[in-house]
Design a protein around this motif. Sequence first.
Motif, mmCIF file in Angstrom:
data_model
loop_
_atom_site.group_PDB
_atom_site.id
_atom_site.type_symbol
_atom_site.label_atom_id
_atom_site.label_comp_id
_atom_site.label_asym_id
_atom_site.label_seq_id
_atom_site.Cartn_x
_atom_site.Cartn_y
_atom_site.Cartn_z
ATOM 1 N N PHE A 166 0.839 -1.195 0.000
ATOM 2 C CA PHE A 166 0.000 0.000 0.000
ATOM 3 C C PHE A 166 0.874 1.244 0.000
ATOM 4 C CE2 PHE A 166 0.586 -1.301 4.404
ATOM 5 C CZ PHE A 166 0.990 -0.126 5.028
ATOM 6 N N THR A 167 0.250 2.346 -0.394
ATOM 7 C CA THR A 167 0.891 3.660 -0.350
ATOM 8 C C THR A 167 0.076 4.520 0.602
ATOM 9 O OG1 THR A 167 1.668 3.411 -2.622
ATOM 10 C CG2 THR A 167 1.628 5.648 -1.723
ATOM 11 N N LEU A 168 0.757 5.167 1.547
ATOM 12 C CA LEU A 168 0.066 5.982 2.546
ATOM 13 C C LEU A 168 -0.871 6.981 1.874
ATOM 14 C CD1 LEU A 168 3.017 6.748 5.001
ATOM 15 C CD2 LEU A 168 1.135 5.138 5.342
ATOM 16 N N GLY A 169 -2.105 7.081 2.399
ATOM 17 C CA GLY A 169 -3.072 8.053 1.918
ATOM 18 C C GLY A 169 -3.794 7.672 0.636
ATOM 19 N N GLU A 170 -3.444 6.522 0.031
ATOM 20 C CA GLU A 170 -4.093 6.095 -1.205
ATOM 21 C C GLU A 170 -4.869 4.803 -0.969
ATOM 22 O OE1 GLU A 170 -1.334 5.741 -4.442
ATOM 23 O OE2 GLU A 170 -0.440 7.707 -4.046
ATOM 24 N N GLU A 171 -5.997 4.658 -1.675
ATOM 25 C CA GLU A 171 -6.781 3.433 -1.538
ATOM 26 C C GLU A 171 -6.015 2.256 -2.129
ATOM 27 O OE1 GLU A 171 -11.340 2.864 -1.837
ATOM 28 O OE2 GLU A 171 -10.553 2.372 -3.820
ATOM 29 N N SER A 172 -5.945 1.170 -1.368
ATOM 30 C CA SER A 172 -5.258 -0.039 -1.799
ATOM 31 C C SER A 172 -6.130 -1.237 -1.469
ATOM 32 C CB SER A 172 -3.931 -0.206 -1.050
ATOM 33 O OG SER A 172 -3.133 0.933 -1.195
ATOM 34 N N GLU A 173 -5.851 -2.350 -2.148
ATOM 35 C CA GLU A 173 -6.539 -3.594 -1.808
ATOM 36 C C GLU A 173 -5.684 -4.331 -0.781
ATOM 37 O OE1 GLU A 173 -9.033 -6.333 -4.525
ATOM 38 O OE2 GLU A 173 -7.027 -7.233 -4.448
ATOM 39 N N ILE A 174 -6.292 -4.650 0.352
ATOM 40 C CA ILE A 174 -5.606 -5.313 1.460
ATOM 41 C C ILE A 174 -6.269 -6.674 1.677
ATOM 42 C CG2 ILE A 174 -5.087 -5.165 3.939
ATOM 43 C CD1 ILE A 174 -3.802 -2.830 2.673
#
Length: 127
Positions: free
Chosen positions: A63-71
């Motif tokens: 993930f990248t801080l502050g960006e929507e990611s799939e976890i």
Amino acid sequence: MSFSGKYQLQHQDNFEPFMKALGVPEDMIQKGKDLKSISEIVQDGKKFTITVTTGSKVLKNEFTLGEESEIELVNGEKVKAVVQLEGNNKLVTEVKGMKSVTELNGDTITHTMTMGDLTYKRVSKRV
């Protein structure tokens, strides 16, 4: 402060009830409860790769801080989440009614997940 490093699980609280609440199958809970998982964190600026190895199970999230990611959650479910940095040592996200806080203090990482009135806490030390 850099989170990068390998961390060995030292102890965990409320593992079984929390995993049951997440819907993790009983056999997986029993296999995982006594294993000392290794977490490897690679931080490159705002980009993170976190790999948790528990026995033969490997869970990897990027993930990248502050960006929507799939976890991917521990129960295998994939969800969209935004991870934020609080201060210079806390990664915080909320998914599906669960709050996750990963806090770095020196060579110790404390990961606390809260869902309703149930809290799961794991403490890992840098190796």
